[in-house]
Write an enzyme that holds these catalytic residues in place. Structure first.
Site, PDB file in Angstrom:
ATOM      1  N   HIS A 161       0.843  -1.194   0.000  1.00 17.03           N
ATOM      2  CA  HIS A 161       0.000   0.000   0.000  1.00 17.03           C
ATOM      3  C   HIS A 161       0.885   1.253   0.000  1.00 17.03           C
ATOM      4  O   HIS A 161       2.042   1.190   0.430  1.00 17.03           O
ATOM      5  CB  HIS A 161      -0.864   0.047   1.276  1.00 17.03           C
ATOM      6  N   CYS A 248      -2.703   0.641   9.739  1.00 17.85           N
ATOM      7  CA  CYS A 248      -3.740  -0.275   9.260  1.00 17.85           C
ATOM      8  C   CYS A 248      -4.748  -0.667  10.332  1.00 17.85           C
ATOM      9  O   CYS A 248      -5.883  -1.042  10.045  1.00 17.85           O
ATOM     10  CB  CYS A 248      -3.110  -1.566   8.740  1.00 17.85           C
TER      11      CYS A 248
HETATM   12  C1  CIR Z   1      -3.817  -7.527   3.693  1.00 23.02           C
HETATM   13  O1  CIR Z   1      -3.009  -8.074   2.931  1.00 23.02           O
HETATM   14  O2  CIR Z   1      -4.815  -6.964   3.283  1.00 23.02           O
HETATM   15  C2  CIR Z   1      -3.554  -7.574   5.173  1.00 23.02           C
HETATM   16  N1  CIR Z   1      -2.901  -8.809   5.510  1.00 23.02           N
HETATM   17  C3  CIR Z   1      -2.706  -6.403   5.598  1.00 23.02           C
HETATM   18  C4  CIR Z   1      -3.388  -5.098   5.400  1.00 23.02           C
HETATM   19  C5  CIR Z   1      -2.533  -3.955   5.778  1.00 23.02           C
HETATM   20  N2  CIR Z   1      -3.251  -2.735   5.685  1.00 23.02           N
HETATM   21  C6  CIR Z   1      -2.697  -1.563   5.391  1.00 23.02           C
HETATM   22  O3  CIR Z   1      -1.511  -1.496   5.042  1.00 23.02           O
HETATM   23  N3  CIR Z   1      -3.476  -0.510   5.391  1.00 23.02           N
END
Ligand code: CIR
Length: 253
Positions: A161, A248
């Site tokens: 991201h 996150c």
């Molecule tokens: C994913 O791959 O969607 C989750 N394991 C991690 C999400 C991380 N979120 C973020 O960077 N905003």
């Protein structure tokens, strides 16, 4: 100034969460303890916490940031880009309705993860990633434009991201690593550069004057402190195993 945060307890199913980290399976009990400590750190920054129950249907549902983008004038409910995460946004929308009159949506075929959106004043930087597509950005742009915000997008080459590798603190200060260090889009910012060995620490959040960052990254912590910030470091090792960081884990508004 943030008054509120929305967070969700980790689900036991998090052990099956999406990951490319290669750091092993997260320890659920430890993750719960770390999540509680993260909430304490947020509380100490003066925000009111809305804590949602774990949602076992969605292994990655602790990462609420990806389900919405929150601004002063509206909330934008996303359409998360990973198939296993589609639907997480439905429950989040119900909560957002308690706080926001204006709720907008990213709709199929558009996809967008909140982790790809970084707000700097009235401007949104959006990463085009494996999760956020051109159509998602187009819809996002159309929505924010209605409310008087601006938006620009940039393709990501390495990061999951946008906010995996860049964080806005205040005024002109950014914490950056990897592919974002030399980006034209960020040329007018003052950059706190995170070395490759600590790149995970570039995902940090500024909450009411305090920078919350992951524990265990001394060079980055010192660099942020030397730039004049108060820093609170929290251990989020179990969430790192799922490619998630301190941003996150919450929606801040
Ligand atoms: C994913 O791959 O969607 C989750 N394991 C991690 C999400 C991380 N979120 C973020 O960077 N905003």
């Amino acid at each position: 100034m943030f008054r509120n945060v929305i967070v969700r307890k980790p689900a036991k199913s998090m052990v099956h969460g999406l990951t490319s980290a290669n750091l092993g399976e997260p320890d659920y009990k430890k993750a719960c303890e770390q999540h509680s400590a993260y909430l304490t750190a947020l509380e100490q920054c003066g925000v009111k916490i809305t804590l949602l129950e774990a949602d076992e249907r969605f292994p990655d549902s602790v990462f609420v940031e990806d389900t919405a983008v929150l601004a002063e004038k509206c909330a934008i409910v996303t359409n998360p880009g990973a198939p296993s995460r589609q639907g997480e946004e439905i429950e989040i929308k119900k909560i957002l309705q308690l706080f926001y009159k204006k709720i907008e949506h990213i709709k199929v075929p558009g996809s967008l993860d909140g982790g790809d959106v970084m707000k700097v004043g009235t401007h949104f930087y959006v990463g085009l990633s494996e999760r956020t597509n051109e159509e998602g950005v187009r819809q996002f742009n159309e929505i924010v434009d209605k409310y008087g915000y601006s938006c620009s997008s940039m393709p990501l080459n390495e990061m999951l991201h946008l906010k995996t590798g860049v964080a806005f603190l205040k005024e002109k200060d950014l914490v950056v690593t990897g592919e974002f260090i030399e980006r034209e889009e960020f040329k007018d910012f003052t950059k706190i550069i995170v070395p490759e060995s600590e790149s995970y620490a570039s995902n940090c959040i500024m909450v009411n004057g305090t920078v919350i960052m992951p524990a265990g990254f001394p060079q980055t912590q010192l660099a942020i402190e030397n730039a004049g910030y108060i820093v609170k470091a929290v251990d989020v090792s179990e969430f790192r195993k799922l490619d998630g960081g301190v941003s996150c884990l919450s929606l801040r508004f």
